[in-house]
Every structure is written in structure tokens, then in C-alpha cells.
Design a protein around this motif. Structure first.
Motif, PDB file in Angstrom:
ATOM      1  N   UNK A  65       0.842  -1.199   0.000  1.00 16.06           N
ATOM      2  CA  UNK A  65       0.000   0.000   0.000  1.00 16.06           C
ATOM      3  C   UNK A  65       0.876   1.248   0.000  1.00 16.06           C
ATOM      4  N   UNK A  88       0.143  -0.742 -18.336  1.00 14.12           N
ATOM      5  CA  UNK A  88      -0.611  -1.647 -17.444  1.00 14.12           C
ATOM      6  C   UNK A  88      -0.084  -3.090 -17.441  1.00 14.12           C
ATOM      7  N   UNK A  89       0.283  -3.614 -18.613  1.00 12.16           N
ATOM      8  CA  UNK A  89       0.802  -4.982 -18.661  1.00 12.16           C
ATOM      9  C   UNK A  89       2.111  -5.126 -17.897  1.00 12.16           C
ATOM     10  N   UNK A  92       1.534  -5.147 -14.197  1.00 11.77           N
ATOM     11  CA  UNK A  92       1.093  -6.456 -13.705  1.00 11.77           C
ATOM     12  C   UNK A  92       2.315  -7.302 -13.322  1.00 11.77           C
ATOM     13  N   UNK A  95       4.035  -5.952 -10.197  1.00 16.93           N
ATOM     14  CA  UNK A  95       3.254  -6.247  -8.980  1.00 16.93           C
ATOM     15  C   UNK A  95       3.229  -7.749  -8.667  1.00 16.93           C
ATOM     16  N   UNK A  96       3.184  -8.565  -9.713  1.00 17.95           N
ATOM     17  CA  UNK A  96       3.184 -10.014  -9.490  1.00 17.95           C
ATOM     18  C   UNK A  96       4.461 -10.426  -8.756  1.00 17.95           C
ATOM     19  N   UNK A 100       5.110 -11.822  -5.077  1.00 13.43           N
ATOM     20  CA  UNK A 100       5.802 -13.114  -4.931  1.00 13.43           C
ATOM     21  C   UNK A 100       6.819 -13.047  -3.785  1.00 13.43           C
ATOM     22  N   UNK A 104       5.017 -14.797  -0.808  1.00 10.57           N
ATOM     23  CA  UNK A 104       5.432 -16.191  -0.883  1.00 10.57           C
ATOM     24  C   UNK A 104       6.830 -16.406  -0.278  1.00 10.57           C
ATOM     25  N   UNK A 150      14.968 -19.108  -8.677  1.00  9.89           N
ATOM     26  CA  UNK A 150      13.958 -18.355  -9.441  1.00  9.89           C
ATOM     27  C   UNK A 150      14.480 -16.954  -9.766  1.00  9.89           C
TER      28      UNK A 150
ATOM     29  N   UNK B  45       2.548 -18.824 -11.620  1.00  9.99           N
ATOM     30  CA  UNK B  45       3.505 -19.690 -10.906  1.00  9.99           C
ATOM     31  C   UNK B  45       3.166 -19.842  -9.417  1.00  9.99           C
ATOM     32  N   UNK B  46       2.442 -18.868  -8.852  1.00  9.90           N
ATOM     33  CA  UNK B  46       2.073 -18.992  -7.439  1.00  9.90           C
ATOM     34  C   UNK B  46       0.987 -20.057  -7.245  1.00  9.90           C
ATOM     35  N   UNK B  48      -2.288 -20.011  -7.565  1.00  9.00           N
ATOM     36  CA  UNK B  48      -3.496 -19.617  -6.840  1.00  9.00           C
ATOM     37  C   UNK B  48      -4.521 -18.958  -7.759  1.00  9.00           C
ATOM     38  N   UNK B  58      -0.519 -10.535 -21.292  1.00 10.07           N
ATOM     39  CA  UNK B  58      -0.100 -11.583 -20.356  1.00 10.07           C
ATOM     40  C   UNK B  58      -1.198 -11.813 -19.321  1.00 10.07           C
ATOM     41  N   UNK B  60      -3.138 -12.087 -15.792  1.00  7.75           N
ATOM     42  CA  UNK B  60      -3.110 -11.205 -14.626  1.00  7.75           C
ATOM     43  C   UNK B  60      -3.510 -12.035 -13.404  1.00  7.75           C
ATOM     44  N   UNK B  65      -3.881  -7.691  -7.636  1.00  8.00           N
ATOM     45  CA  UNK B  65      -3.251  -7.261  -8.882  1.00  8.00           C
ATOM     46  C   UNK B  65      -4.308  -7.098  -9.973  1.00  8.00           C
ATOM     47  N   UNK B  69      -5.286  -3.668 -11.932  1.00  6.18           N
ATOM     48  CA  UNK B  69      -5.285  -3.710 -13.399  1.00  6.18           C
ATOM     49  C   UNK B  69      -6.625  -3.232 -13.959  1.00  6.18           C
ATOM     50  N   UNK B  99      -7.017  -5.298   1.733  1.00  4.12           N
ATOM     51  CA  UNK B  99      -5.971  -6.217   2.189  1.00  4.12           C
ATOM     52  C   UNK B  99      -6.338  -6.848   3.539  1.00  4.12           C
TER      53      UNK B  99
END
Lengths: 229, 229
Positions: A65, A88-89, A92, A95-96, A100, A104, A150, B45-46, B48, B58, B60, B65, B69, B99
């Protein structure tokens, strides 16, 4: 601007890197979240670091945030080095990867390592203190190998982790890696691409303050502050 | 547009509500994430849900996220009903609460309830199937009471959870509540403000598809599809 943080909370480190890249110097307030101070819970009911507080605005809690908030209020000034790209792409993908590492990798690696090896030193028994849990440490160290691989895979395929330009995703990964590296738990020999990427990001001026951090009685690993590790 | 989802994954439900508010109708693809299909892992890859896939872009992945987007690519078209407000300070509060529900309420309430009572019915032993864990259920039901109280407290102080206008935060809370309500685990008698807020949001056309969901052999609670519960 005040930043409520802990020097070994990876989410707080991410925000320190981000603020330094923006050229902002917050007043640092160290917070031990396990003490659950009522004044801190009023700033962030979730009880987690980091939180930033600026005059005349409500507090901004949580790594993602805060990152969105900084991009919205100061991002344009950084162009063309904006840490969230315009497209925007591409946003993504940034942010992904940021998620992660913050979600994760945090759960699988950083959170158990930092809790068991650092936070527990400061906790009393009621707060969850005590000896480190050897099983949690072993699992976290094993997971670290996959996360390093990774990162190496991304660093080999791209210039920076999320694409052609350095982004929030690099700072997020580096924040987590830096904490694990302090503890000496990054198997650097296993991935030269990850190592080269980290050497590049670690050499940035924004990293300096982190590399000067020190836990009394628990010095950093040999590689931690060495730019040519 | 394709949405990879599970009908009882609260994060997927949030995206279904969001898309319906945007007037978008995705093709739904049901994903059982515990099967870890390689084709799905290639999209995220996560591993979920939810994930959206549009032609020429790609994939999203992830509730937050996807929400960012959609706001970036379609948000302006919704004005003045944009689900993330324009003002940076108000955006902080919407994201904080979103969140709160997706991360905190998920871990403390929705994830254990859905896993123990629904997903396990479809898992084999190697995937984690078996009888529900009574301790996990008891803890989740107890935590539900606190989350309902917090929703009620917000709904009493404000028109919608994050302020004067309906936002992503309401849809996030409602997505989680709806899953728990299907299972009959929302103690509605304990908070009339939360109940009134939920009756309001549940009556929106965007909610209809969710209220028609059904698990074979496990019908919804009495209150689930009733707008005047």
C-alpha cells in the motif's frame, strides 16, 4: 515523514530502499510489533510494520500500500526511472513479482528465519520467545535455494527481474535477500546470475543504510556488507 | 476474457463481483488449485486463483493485482462510481481494508473454513483430503465473530466500509462473508450494522451469480440466497 519499521523486517527494508530511491529521508521509529503497543495499533490495526506517517494525512500501512501511495504521489517525478512502469501490462508483472517476494518468499523463507533467529532474541516467553525451532530453520533454508534459483532464472532472462528497467520488484527481492544474507543463509555459490544481479542492486546508494545495520552480539555474515562478495 | 476461479474461493468471488460491477462478463474456468495443473501454473507460478486472461495480454494473477489492473484499464469509465477513489488518501483506506479482508480475514476465517469444509471433499489423501479438522473450524468460527464486529463498527461509522462511496473494500468483505454465509457460519444476530450493510450489498445485481452457486450434496444455509435474511 516518519517510518515505523524494524531494521530486520524485510517489508520495512523494502520501503527504506524505495524511499531512498525517491530521495526521501524519513525519521525512523523502531517498532517491535510483538509488543503490540496500543499507539502503534492505532496507526495500523493489523499490527505490522512498515507504516508511514506524514503530517496532515492518515497513516499509510503495509509494504504494497505504501508502494502504491508513493507511486501515486511521487511516481511521476522519477520518470523515466519510475519504479512502477507506465504500461498496465508491465505493471502487472512488477506487482506479481513484488507480491511473490513479499508474500510467498516471506512465508517460506524470510519470516521463519527472522522470527527464529532475530525476533526471538528480543521476545519474552509470553511473546513467543525461546530457542530457535530447528525444523523451521531447516525448511526455510531449503526453500531459500528455490527462491534463489527463481531470481537467477529471471535475472538471466531479463536485464532486471521484471523487465528492462529496475523496478519495485528488484527492491522487494533485494530487501528479502538482504536479511537472509545478514544471517549467512544465502547459498551464493549456487547461482551466479542471482549473485550478479544482487551485486548490481546492492551497489546502489539507496542500499547503504541497510548495509550499516548491525545486531549487537550477532555480527553480519562475511558477504553482507561486501560489494564484491 | 477468461477467469480461472473456484466458486468458493473468496478471492475469486471478489473478482467476479468486481467484473460484474464493471459490466464485464468473463468466461469462467473452474480451477482446483490443489491439482497443480502445469497449464495453470504456467499462467500463475504462485498456483493460486483467481487469474484473468485476455487476448494479446499476459495473464493477470491474484485478487489485488487484478483489481489494480481493472482500475487502470477500465476505472475511469465507472466514474463517479469508480471502485478505487481518485484521492490518494482515500485509496490508502480502500486498499488497507481490501488487504485486511483478503489477507487477515482470509487466514483467520475463510481459508480454514473453505479448506476444511469444501475443498477437502474434492481432495484425495495425497492432496490433503480427509475429515475436517475440528480445532481449525472452531478457531475460524470464533475469529469470524471479531471480523463481523469490525465490519459492523465500520458500517456504523461510515456509509460504506471505506467511506462515503461503495468501493473495492465492500466487495472484498462481501466476497469473504458470502462464502462463510453459505456454510452457515456467520452469527448474524451478533451485529445488526454488519447485517444491514451486507443486505445492501447482497441486493446488487453483481451479486446474483454468486447467490445461485450450489455444492452438490451440501446446500447453502437458510440465509445465503435470501435478500431479507
Amino acid at each position: 515523514m516518519y517510518l515505523y519499521h524494524h531494521p530486520f523486517c524485510p517489508h520495512s527494508r523494502f520501503i527504506r530502499l524505495l524511499l531512498a530511491e525517491y530521495g526521501l529521508e524519513p525519521e525512523l521509529v523502531e517498532e517491535r510489533v510483538w509488543e503490540r503497543r496500543p499507539e502503534f495499533l492505532a496507526l495500523n490495526p493489523a499490527g505490522e510494520t512498515p507504516v508511514i506517517v506524514e503530517e496532515q494525512t492518515p497513516s499509510v500501512p503495509g509494504a504494497s500500500i505504501i508502494a502504491e501511495y508513493l507511486d501515486e504521489t511521487r511516481g511521476l517525478a522519477l520518470a523515466p526511472h519510475r519504479l512502477l512502469p507506465e504500461n498496465p501490462g508491465e505493471r502487472v508483472e512488477v506487482r506479481r513479482l513484488t507480491s511473490w517476494f513479499h508474500d510467498k518468499m516471506f512465508v517460506e523463507v524470510t519470516e521463519p528465519l527472522v522470527r527464529e533467529r532475530i525476533y526471538k532474541r528480543y521476545m519474552n516467553r509470553a511473546q513467543g520467545g525461546g530457542a530457535p525451532d530447528a525444523t523451521a530453520l531447516r525448511m526455510a533454508r531449503n526453500n531459500m535455494r528455490y527462491h534463489l534459483k527463481y531470481i537467477g532464472w529471471l535475472a538471466r532472462a531479463r536485464k532486471w527481474l521484471a523487465g528492462e528497467r529496475m523496478s519495485q520488484a528488484d527492491l522487494a527481492a533485494a530487501a528479502h535477500i538482504s536479511v537472509v544474507d545478514y544471517l549467512g543463509d544465502v547459498p551464493w555459490d549456487e547461482d551466479e546470475y542471482a549473485r550478479d544481479w544482487y551485486a548490481r542492486i546492492k551497489s546502489r546508494p539507496s542500499f547503504r543504510a541497510l548495509l550499516a545495520e548491525n545486531i549487537p552480539g550477532m555480527p553480519p555474515s562475511r558477504t553482507y556488507a561486501d560489494l564484491d562478495f
